[in-house]
Scaffold this active site. Structure first.
Site, PDB file in Angstrom:
ATOM      1  N   ARG A   1       2.325 -10.905  10.381  1.00 62.20           N
ATOM      2  CA  ARG A   1       3.634 -10.254  10.590  1.00 62.20           C
ATOM      3  C   ARG A   1       4.762 -11.157  10.086  1.00 62.20           C
ATOM      4  O   ARG A   1       5.877 -10.687   9.845  1.00 62.20           O
ATOM      5  CB  ARG A   1       3.883  -9.965  12.074  1.00 62.20           C
ATOM      6  CG  ARG A   1       2.936  -9.014  12.783  1.00 62.20           C
ATOM      7  CD  ARG A   1       2.678  -7.752  12.030  1.00 62.20           C
ATOM      8  NE  ARG A   1       1.477  -7.888  11.216  1.00 62.20           N
ATOM      9  CZ  ARG A   1       1.165  -7.090  10.199  1.00 62.20           C
ATOM     10  NH1 ARG A   1       1.971  -6.119   9.858  1.00 62.20           N
ATOM     11  NH2 ARG A   1       0.054  -7.279   9.510  1.00 62.20           N
TER      12      ARG A   1
ATOM     13  N   GLN B   1      -7.675  -5.504   9.878  1.00 58.10           N
ATOM     14  CA  GLN B   1      -6.597  -5.124  10.791  1.00 58.10           C
ATOM     15  C   GLN B   1      -7.016  -3.974  11.716  1.00 58.10           C
ATOM     16  O   GLN B   1      -6.172  -3.259  12.246  1.00 58.10           O
ATOM     17  CB  GLN B   1      -5.348  -4.722  10.001  1.00 58.10           C
ATOM     18  CG  GLN B   1      -4.740  -5.867   9.207  1.00 58.10           C
ATOM     19  CD  GLN B   1      -3.413  -5.490   8.583  1.00 58.10           C
ATOM     20  OE1 GLN B   1      -2.405  -5.340   9.256  1.00 58.10           O
ATOM     21  NE2 GLN B   1      -3.414  -5.336   7.263  1.00 58.10           N
TER      22      GLN B   1
ATOM     23  N   ASP C   1      -3.822   6.985   5.220  1.00 58.78           N
ATOM     24  CA  ASP C   1      -3.369   5.600   5.400  1.00 58.78           C
ATOM     25  C   ASP C   1      -3.980   5.034   6.687  1.00 58.78           C
ATOM     26  O   ASP C   1      -4.349   5.784   7.587  1.00 58.78           O
ATOM     27  CB  ASP C   1      -1.836   5.592   5.485  1.00 58.78           C
ATOM     28  CG  ASP C   1      -1.261   4.191   5.339  1.00 58.78           C
ATOM     29  OD1 ASP C   1      -2.018   3.273   4.969  1.00 58.78           O
ATOM     30  OD2 ASP C   1      -0.062   4.022   5.596  1.00 58.78           O
ATOM     31  N   GLU C   2      -4.070   3.711   6.776  1.00 58.48           N
ATOM     32  CA  GLU C   2      -4.574   3.016   7.974  1.00 58.48           C
ATOM     33  C   GLU C   2      -5.940   3.581   8.401  1.00 58.48           C
ATOM     34  O   GLU C   2      -6.188   3.842   9.586  1.00 58.48           O
ATOM     35  CB  GLU C   2      -3.568   3.137   9.137  1.00 58.48           C
ATOM     36  CG  GLU C   2      -2.173   2.653   8.827  1.00 58.48           C
ATOM     37  CD  GLU C   2      -2.069   1.128   8.725  1.00 58.48           C
ATOM     38  OE1 GLU C   2      -3.114   0.442   8.774  1.00 58.48           O
ATOM     39  OE2 GLU C   2      -0.949   0.619   8.562  1.00 58.48           O
TER      40      GLU C   2
ATOM     41  N   LYS D   1       0.810  -1.219   0.000  1.00 58.17           N
ATOM     42  CA  LYS D   1       0.000   0.000   0.000  1.00 58.17           C
ATOM     43  C   LYS D   1       0.844   1.270   0.000  1.00 58.17           C
ATOM     44  O   LYS D   1       0.468   2.264  -0.616  1.00 58.17           O
ATOM     45  CB  LYS D   1      -0.966   0.008   1.178  1.00 58.17           C
ATOM     46  CG  LYS D   1      -0.330   0.013   2.557  1.00 58.17           C
ATOM     47  CD  LYS D   1      -1.393  -0.077   3.638  1.00 58.17           C
ATOM     48  CE  LYS D   1      -0.796  -0.161   5.023  1.00 58.17           C
ATOM     49  NZ  LYS D   1      -0.050   1.030   5.435  1.00 58.17           N
ATOM     50  N   THR D   2       2.009   1.235   0.686  1.00 51.83           N
ATOM     51  CA  THR D   2       2.863   2.424   0.697  1.00 51.83           C
ATOM     52  C   THR D   2       3.378   2.720  -0.709  1.00 51.83           C
ATOM     53  O   THR D   2       3.440   3.875  -1.137  1.00 51.83           O
ATOM     54  CB  THR D   2       4.048   2.239   1.672  1.00 51.83           C
ATOM     55  OG1 THR D   2       3.536   1.901   2.962  1.00 51.83           O
ATOM     56  CG2 THR D   2       4.870   3.514   1.780  1.00 51.83           C
TER      57      THR D   2
END
Length: 732
Positions: free
Chosen positions: A600, A250, A219-220, A32-33
Site C-alpha cells: 500500500r 493478494q 477484476d480481482e 491493471k485498471t
C-alpha cells in the site's frame, strides 16, 4: 484510433490478447485498471462489438465507478450500454428481470446484516432454540457458507443427515429462507445464489445472457467465491472470451468465502488459457517492493512472479518496537507530526492494523497530538438509527410485504402500538400466510386487534397514500414528504436535544445522498436508490479529498495506496494472528495480508510493534512478527529512539518479574494520574501562555464532547494545533 504507446510491453500484450480465455496476473500497483480500460476500448474499436456485448465485473462500488469514469473518458456515451458493475449489482439486475421464476416478486428488498440477525432471532423463537447452544453468528455463518456452496436448505439437511447439530442449523436455514420469501426479501448471499439458480434452472435465460455477453472481464479474480466462480463460468461457457485479472498474492478474503483455487486453477477450468504477468510496479519504491517480494516468496501456494519498479531505491523501512502499545502509538503520532511539519498532508498517511481493537490506543495518542484522523470501517452512515428508520419506511412503501421494515417503523414515531399488539399481528399473519401490513390494514376485522385497530389502519392508509405519491413526485421531494408525513422529522424537532439535532443533520445528509443519486442516474427510482443503499460498502464513504490521517484494518486497505504507511502491531500472535497458526494454509493467507499491507506504501513505510501489549483486557510479552524477520536487514532502519512520554518511561521501569495483576494496577495508577483536568474553555482571540512555545493567540477552537482542539499562533511565528485538556495553557 486508441493510443497504446503509453503501455509497457506486457500491458500492451494483455490489451491485444482479446480472444479466448486470458489470465492476467497483475501485481500490486501494476496498472491493471489501465489495462482493462484500454482492453475494452480496443475490443469495441477493432472487433465490431457494441458496448452492449461487454460485461466488466469488479468487487466494490468505488472500483466500478472509477472504471466507469475512465471508460467513459475513452469511449464516451457508449459506455452507458455496458454492464460495468459489481458482482452483486449485476446479479440484482438479473434477478429484477427473472426472480419471479423462483416465486419472488421483482420488487424484492435486500436485507443487510442487522436485518438477517432480526429474522434469525424470529426463527430461534419459533423453533424454541436456545441462542447459547446455537449462537446467532454461527448460524449466519453456516447459512452463508451453504449458499456460497449453492446448497438449498433441503440439500444442506441431506448432506448433514446424522449430524444432530448441523441438522438443527439446517432447520434454522429452512425457516429463515421461508421467512425471507414471505417478506419478498433476499440477503446478500441470496443475490449471488439465486442468480446462479435462475441461470442453472432456466437454459433459455442463460442463453440470453451468454449471447449478450460476448466478452467478459473480471477484476480481482482472486477474491471470487464459489458462487461467483460458477456465475462467471456459466456466462462465459459459450464464447469463452473470458479475461480475469487478479493477484493470487493478494487473496486475503478467505473468511468471506474467497477461494484462492479459482485463480490458481483457472487454466484447468478454461483450456488454452493465455497467461500474462504484469510485474512492473508504478506505485512503490524498489526498497518497498523488495521487502514485499522477500516476504511473499516464503509462500508455496502461489504463481511465480516478482514485482520490480523503475521508481528508484527510496528510503529504508523504519522499524520501531516500543515498550508497550502506548509507546508504539506515541512514536507513530510523533513521526506524523514531523512529516506534516515537513509538508506531508495528513491525507497522505495511513495507519494499518490487523484488528480493529488496535485502533483505540492509536486514536487516543492522535487526539492528544491534535492530529486529525478518520477511522474507515467504523459505524457506517447507513447504519445509523435514523437512516435505517427512514430506509425502512421507503422499503415498506416500495414493498408492503416487508415484515421486518413494518416491525421497525410501526412505532417510530411512537403510536402506542406495543409489543403485545405486534406479536398478535405476527401470529395472525402466520396463521393466514399473509403479510403483517395486510393484517394491520384490516385490523378492525380481528377481535384481538380491536384496541389498536384505528391506529393500525391509519398507519397503513398513510403508507398507501405515500405509495401513490411516489409514482408522481421526484424522488428527493418524495423522501422529504415521507420524513414529514410520517411525523419522523417532527419527532426529532420536538425532542430538541443535541443528539436529535445531530440526527436531523444526518437526515439532511441523506437527502443530499438522494440528490447525488438523481444526478448520476439516467432514470432515478426509489427501487434503484434502495438497491444502491443495500450494496454500499464501508469504503464508499472514504473521501480522499479530506485532509485526515486514515486508520483502517489491512483488509479494508486492499486496493488503496498512500505515500506514507504505518503497519502497527508487527508481533507474533497479532500479525500473524494466533488463529492463523493452526494450518499452513491460514498462515499463507496472513503472509499475503502482510504483502498487501507493505504494497500500500508508495514512498515511506513504517513497521511498528511493542514488547508488551494489553489487548482484550490481558497483558502479554510480545515477540516480533516472523514477517519482519523475513525482510532482509539491508531494507530496514531500526528507529530505536524512544518516543515515550512520562507514562511510558515509568512502564519501562516495571521489573520483568512483576506479575500481570501488579503491572495492570501500575498502568491504571499511571493512567489515572495523567487524566486531563486542565481548562478547556477558550475562544478565538484570547492570549495564552504555553510552557514550551511561549505566548500566543488562539485563532480557532474546534470543540469536542469533553475537549477542544485549539489552533494557536505563537509570537515566535509558529502555529500549533493543541488539545486544550493536555496543553496546560494559561490565559494572559
Amino acid at each position: 484510433m486508441i493510443d497504446l504507446s503509453t503501455l509497457n510491453d506486457m500491458q500492451k500484450k494483455a490489451v491485444l490478447q482479446t480472444e479466448g480465455p486470458v489470465l492476467i496476473l497483475a501485481g500490486a500497483g501494476s496498472g491493471k485498471t489501465t489495462v482493462l480500460v484500454n482492453r475494452i476500448a480496443y475490443i469495441i474499436e477493432t472487433k465490431n462489438v457494441r458496448p452492449y456485448n461487454i460485461m466488466a465485473i469488479t468487487f466494490t462500488n468505488k472500483a466500478a465507478n472509477e472504471m466507469k469514469e475512465r471508460v467513459s473518458r475513452v469511449i464516451g456515451e457508449l459506455s452507458r450500454d455496458m454492464w460495468l458493475c459489481t458482482f452483486h449489482s449485476a446479479c440484482v439486475r438479473i434477478l429484477r428481470s427473472h426472480i419471479q421464476l423462483l416465486g419472488f416478486n421483482p420488487d424484492f428488498v435486500i436485507y443487510d446484516t442487522a436485518d438477517t440477525k432480526t429474522v434469525l432471532k424470529e426463527c430461534y423463537k419459533e423453533l424454541d432454540i436456545d441462542e447459547k447452544n446455537y449462537p446467532l453468528r454461527a448460524a449466519a455463518s453456516v447459512i452463508s457458507k451453504a449458499k456460497d456452496n449453492l446448497q438449498t436448505a433441503e440439500m444442506f439437511k441431506a448432506v448433514n443427515q446424522g449430524d444432530f447439530r448441523m441438522t438443527k442449523y439446517g432447520e434454522i436455514y429452512e425457516l429463515y429462507q421461508k421467512k425471507l420469501k414471505s417478506n419478498n426479501a433476499v440477503d446478500f448471499d441470496d443475490i449471488l445464489f439465486l442468480a446462479v439458480t435462475v441461470l442453472s434452472n432456466n437454459p433459455e435465460v442463460l442463453e440470453k445472457y451468454q449471447d449478450r455477453f460476448q466478452y467478459i472481464m473480471v477484476d480481482e479474480y482472486q477474491d471470487t467465491n464459489n458462487a461467483q466462480y460458477m456465475l462467471i463460468s456459466m456466462l462465459a461457457a459459450k464464447h469463452e472470451n473470458i479475461c480475469v485479472v487478479g493477484d493470487d498474492d493478494q487473496s486475503i478474503y478467505k473468511f468471506r468465502g474467497a477461494n484462492i483455487q479459482n485463480i490458481l486453477n483457472f487454466e484447468d477450468t478454461f483450456s488454452n488459457t493465455a497467461v500474462i504477468k504484469l510485474e512492473q510496479n508504478y506505485r512503490s519504491t524498489t526498497t518497498i517492493l523488495d521487502a514485499a517480494n522477500a516476504v511473499i516468496h516464503n509462500n508455496k501456494e502461489r504463481k511465480s512472479k516478482s514485482l520490480w519498479t523503475s521508481n528508484g531505491v527510496g528510503d529504508k523501512i523504519k522499524v520501531h518496537i516500543g515498550y508497550n502499545e502506548r509507546d508504539e502509538a506515541l512514536y507513530i503520532a510523533n513521526e506524523i507530526e514531523k512529516l506534516h511539519a515537513a509538508g506531508t498532508r495528513f491525507s497522505d498517511i495511513a495507519i494499518l492494523y490487523r484488528t480493529n481493537a488496535q485502533s483505540r490506543v492509536i486514536e487516543d495518542l492522535l487526539l492528544r497530538s491534535a492530529i486529525p484522523y478518520k477511522v474507515v470501517g467504523g459505524l457506517r452512515f447507513y447504519d445509523r438509527k435514523e437512516i435505517k428508520d427512514i430506509v425502512a419506511y421507503l422499503r415498506l412503501i416500495h414493498n408492503p410485504n416487508d415484515d421486518l421494515s413494518f416491525q421497525r417503523i410501526i412505532n417510530e414515531p411512537k403510536r402506542s402500538i406495543g409489543k403485545t399488539t405486534l406479536e398478535k399481528i405476527s401470529a395472525i399473519a402466520q396463521d393466514f400466510d399473509i403479510s403483517a401490513f395486510e393484517v394491520a390494514r384490516y385490523a378492525n376485522q380481528y377481535n384481538d386487534l380491536s384496541r389498536s385497530a384505528i391506529k393500525l389502519v391509519e398507519f397503513c392508509e398513510m403508507i398507501l397514500s405515500l405509495q401513490k405519491s411516489e409514482k408522481t413526485m421526484p424522488l428527493k421531494e418524495f423522501v422529504e414528504k415521507v420524513m414529514n408525513d410520517t411525523g419522523y422529522t417532527a419527532m426529532l424537532i420536538t425532542e430538541n436535544t443535541i443528539e436529535s439535532k445531530t440526527r436531523i443533520d444526518n437526515l439532511g445528509e441523506f437527502i443530499s445522498a438522494i440528490s447525488e443519486y438523481e444526478k448520476t442516474e439516467e432514470n432515478p427510482t426509489l427501487s434503484g436508490f434502495l438497491e444502491n443503499v443495500a450494496l454500499i460498502s464501508d469504503l464508499d464513504g472514504y473521501d480522499e479529498e479530506e485532509d485526515l490521517c486514515i486508520l483502517m484494518t489491512i483488509h479494508s486497505a486492499k486496493g488503496l495506496e498512500f505515500p506514507v504507511v504505518y503497519i502497527a502491531g508487527m508481533e507474533e500472535g497479532l500479525f500473524p494472528s494466533a488463529r492463523s497458526m493452526n494450518t499452513a494454509e491460514d498462515l499463507e493467507e496472513e503472509r499475503r495480508l502482510c504483502y498487501v499491507a507493505i504494497t500500500r506504501a508508495k514512498q515511506q513505510l513504517y513497521m511498528t510493534g511493542a514488547k508488551s501489549r494489553t489487548l482484550y483486557g490481558q497483558t502479554t510479552h510480545q515477540v516480533s512478527s516472523r514477517f519482519l524477520g523475513e525482510i532482509p536487514n539491508e531494507f530496514l532502519l531500526e528507529d530505536g529512539q524512544s518516543a515515550a512520554d512520562g507514562m511510558a518511561v515509568k512502564v519501562s521501569k516495571i521489573p520483568q518479574s512483576l506479575g500481570r495483576s501488579t503491572g495492570e494496577i501500575f498502568r491504571k495508577v499511571s493512567s489515572a494520574s495523567s487524566a486531563p483536568k486542565a481548562e478547556i474553555d477558550f475562544t478565538p482571540g484570547e492570549r495564552v501562555l504555553h510552557k514550551k512555545f511561549g505566548e500566543g493567540t488562539v485563532r480557532t477552537v474546534q470543540r469536542f464532547e469533553k475537549d477542544a482542539m485549539l489552533e494557536i499562533k505563537f509570537d515566535s511565528g509558529e502555529t500549533k494545533r493543541l488539545m486544550a485538556a493536555f496543553a496546560k495553557l494559561t490565559k494572559i
